[in-house]
Design an enzyme around this catalytic site. Structure first.
Site, mmCIF file in Angstrom:
data_model
loop_
_atom_site.group_PDB
_atom_site.id
_atom_site.type_symbol
_atom_site.label_atom_id
_atom_site.label_comp_id
_atom_site.label_asym_id
_atom_site.label_seq_id
_atom_site.Cartn_x
_atom_site.Cartn_y
_atom_site.Cartn_z
ATOM 1 N N HIS A 242 12.221 -25.430 97.371
ATOM 2 C CA HIS A 242 13.621 -25.203 97.752
ATOM 3 C C HIS A 242 14.463 -24.881 96.514
ATOM 4 O O HIS A 242 15.260 -23.933 96.526
ATOM 5 C CB HIS A 242 14.142 -26.463 98.468
ATOM 6 C CG HIS A 242 15.584 -26.440 98.844
ATOM 7 N ND1 HIS A 242 16.025 -26.488 100.149
ATOM 8 C CD2 HIS A 242 16.716 -26.387 98.081
ATOM 9 C CE1 HIS A 242 17.352 -26.448 100.172
ATOM 10 N NE2 HIS A 242 17.803 -26.397 98.926
ATOM 11 N N HIS B 294 16.379 -21.277 94.884
ATOM 12 C CA HIS B 294 17.774 -21.120 94.428
ATOM 13 C C HIS B 294 17.858 -20.233 93.180
ATOM 14 O O HIS B 294 18.821 -19.486 93.012
ATOM 15 C CB HIS B 294 18.384 -22.481 94.075
ATOM 16 C CG HIS B 294 19.021 -23.203 95.227
ATOM 17 N ND1 HIS B 294 20.090 -22.715 95.931
ATOM 18 C CD2 HIS B 294 18.745 -24.411 95.788
ATOM 19 C CE1 HIS B 294 20.443 -23.586 96.873
ATOM 20 N NE2 HIS B 294 19.640 -24.625 96.809
HETATM 21 NI NI NI Z 1 19.696 -26.344 98.024
#
Ligand code: NI
Length: 177
Positions: free
Chosen positions: A136, A140
């Site tokens: 995750h 980004h």
């Molecule tokens: Ni996040």
């Protein structure tokens, strides 16, 4: 909070973050501030662009790394070098997309290569929640958000909430750095 969390809709969250080249005191201080921001937001991971700096640096809360961990993990220039074939669904959220949660499918285990805060090269195999959070957060750094992994139908269901957050971002966003 030392750095306000950038919200969905802020262009910095869609940029490709640049490699860290200088492993200096400034980097260490910034990483510390990220850990503080993550904790104040009660998150289990945070990527530098979420606090306004488009560099390849992520932090992961100790609890998410493993039961025996006491210190948060700080990874600089992380790179996924292997992924398991096995994949699973798990509910995710994001400090930049408050109030939105959804099940995301990802590989169960990964191998990640990175540098530590003092610039040393390292490699680690991760599974479980740690592997999930790493993927995750590394997303980004490439301008990717967890909602991008959802199917169209599911994303449509979230449209209204996402629009509201985007409007808040437009009101709140300081000039991007
Ligand atoms: Ni996040």
């Amino acid at each position: 909070m030392p750095h306000p969390i950038r919200l969905y809709g802020d262009p910095i969250l869609r940029g490709h973050a640049r490699e860290v080249e200088h492993f200096d005191e400034d980097l260490r201080a910034f990483a510390e501030e990220m850990v503080t921001s993550m904790r104040e937001g009660a998150g289990i991971g945070l990527a530098a662009p979420q606090v306004g700096r488009s560099i390849r640096l992520i932090v992961v809360e100790a609890d998410a790394v493993g039961e025996d961990e006491e210190e948060p993990r700080i990874l600089v220039n992380p790179e996924v070098v292997a992924l398991s074939k096995e994949r699973s669904l798990f509910e995710e959220g994001c400090l930049s997309i408050p109030g939105v949660r959804a099940e995301v499918e990802r590989p169960d285990a990964i191998t990640v290569r990175f540098r530590t805060l003092d610039g040393k090269g390292a490699e680690e195999r991760a599974d479980g929640l740690y592997a999930r959070v790493l993927q995750h957060e590394i997303d980004h750094l490439n301008g990717r958000l967890f909602v991008d992994h959802l199917g169209l139908a599911e994303r449509n269901l979230l449209q209204k909430k996402l629009r509201e957050i985007r409007e808040r971002a437009a009101d709140a966003s300081p000039a991007s750095s």
